[in-house]
Design an enzyme around this catalytic site. Sequence first.
Site, mmCIF file in Angstrom:
data_model
loop_
_atom_site.group_PDB
_atom_site.id
_atom_site.type_symbol
_atom_site.label_atom_id
_atom_site.label_comp_id
_atom_site.label_asym_id
_atom_site.label_seq_id
_atom_site.Cartn_x
_atom_site.Cartn_y
_atom_site.Cartn_z
ATOM 1 N N SER A 1 26.864 -2.425 42.060
ATOM 2 C CA SER A 1 26.309 -2.811 40.766
ATOM 3 C C SER A 1 25.930 -1.565 39.958
ATOM 4 O O SER A 1 26.793 -0.745 39.664
ATOM 5 C CB SER A 1 25.123 -3.756 40.977
ATOM 6 O OG SER A 1 24.696 -4.342 39.770
ATOM 7 N N GLU B 1 31.978 -11.325 25.062
ATOM 8 C CA GLU B 1 32.281 -11.406 23.638
ATOM 9 C C GLU B 1 33.535 -10.595 23.328
ATOM 10 O O GLU B 1 33.936 -9.731 24.099
ATOM 11 C CB GLU B 1 31.125 -10.854 22.791
ATOM 12 C CG GLU B 1 29.899 -11.740 22.753
ATOM 13 C CD GLU B 1 28.909 -11.290 21.705
ATOM 14 O OE1 GLU B 1 29.308 -10.523 20.798
ATOM 15 O OE2 GLU B 1 27.741 -11.697 21.790
ATOM 16 N N HIS C 1 30.352 -6.328 38.034
ATOM 17 C CA HIS C 1 30.172 -7.763 37.749
ATOM 18 C C HIS C 1 31.190 -8.178 36.676
ATOM 19 O O HIS C 1 30.876 -8.915 35.737
ATOM 20 C CB HIS C 1 28.758 -8.042 37.242
ATOM 21 C CG HIS C 1 27.667 -7.678 38.201
ATOM 22 N ND1 HIS C 1 27.335 -8.446 39.295
ATOM 23 C CD2 HIS C 1 26.830 -6.607 38.225
ATOM 24 C CE1 HIS C 1 26.330 -7.880 39.956
ATOM 25 N NE2 HIS C 1 26.018 -6.755 39.328
#
Length: 271
Positions: free
Chosen positions: A131, A149, A173
């Site tokens: 991460s 987006e 992710h």
Amino acid sequence: MERQLEDKLIIIGGAEDKKGNKDILKYVSSTIKKDKDKLVIATVATEEPKEVGSMYYNLFMDLGVKNVDILDVNDRKEANYKGNIEKVKGASLVFFTGGDQLRITSILGGTPLYQSMKNIYKNGCIFVGTSAGASVMSHTMIIEGYDDESPRKCTLKMAPGLGFIQDVIIDQHFAQRGRIGRLLVGIAENPQVLGIGIDEDTAIVVNNKGFFNVIGSGAVYVIDGRGITKSNVSEQFPEELLSMFNVNMHVLKNGNCFDLTSKVPFEEERI
């Protein structure tokens, strides 16, 4: 998955399996001699170091690693402590947990502890990050951008990372948080580097020959901007939609390989 002796970096997209087969964590533990080598868990990124450190400590102990230590550094003063520096010097593997990547660089940057990390990396210590700990491995890292987006000009914030891998930008992710748009913005702004997006429970294993192999249950996306013929990136109208022509993308799965030098993918591993 067997250990490759030339492994240098294991970069995990986050949310690696901790309850099932634990394939990625098993691979990480297989890269050292479990009975004597030291694995150091660096909790610098997280604001819950005790809980996160304890969780990974128990996981690696359950996987058979006998010598596990926790590097709990919460401010720059602690990055100067001799005990913390000595703890890192004896490590065969350093594992950076998730959290906030800016915490890692702002706490470690320019300190004796960071210098010690760079020294042991050059001398063969394996560095692992999940991460936030994945993003920080590159020379330049993403710290903020729109998830899920369409890409927009100049909406991405980047900062220097730890610099263990050059000429790439890493995002984590990836599919789960819809981050293709923000990585495209990063490549539009920096066409000379590769964008590498890593799904959850997925990792790239980078060796000292300039190849990485994919392990885990998800995909890895490599965006190559060298062939871009046109983009509208500029500081004007930053919220305007990004336009970019002739960008190249590869999608890799478990067992696939990528040559970071020639920027060519392969179906099978390269050792």
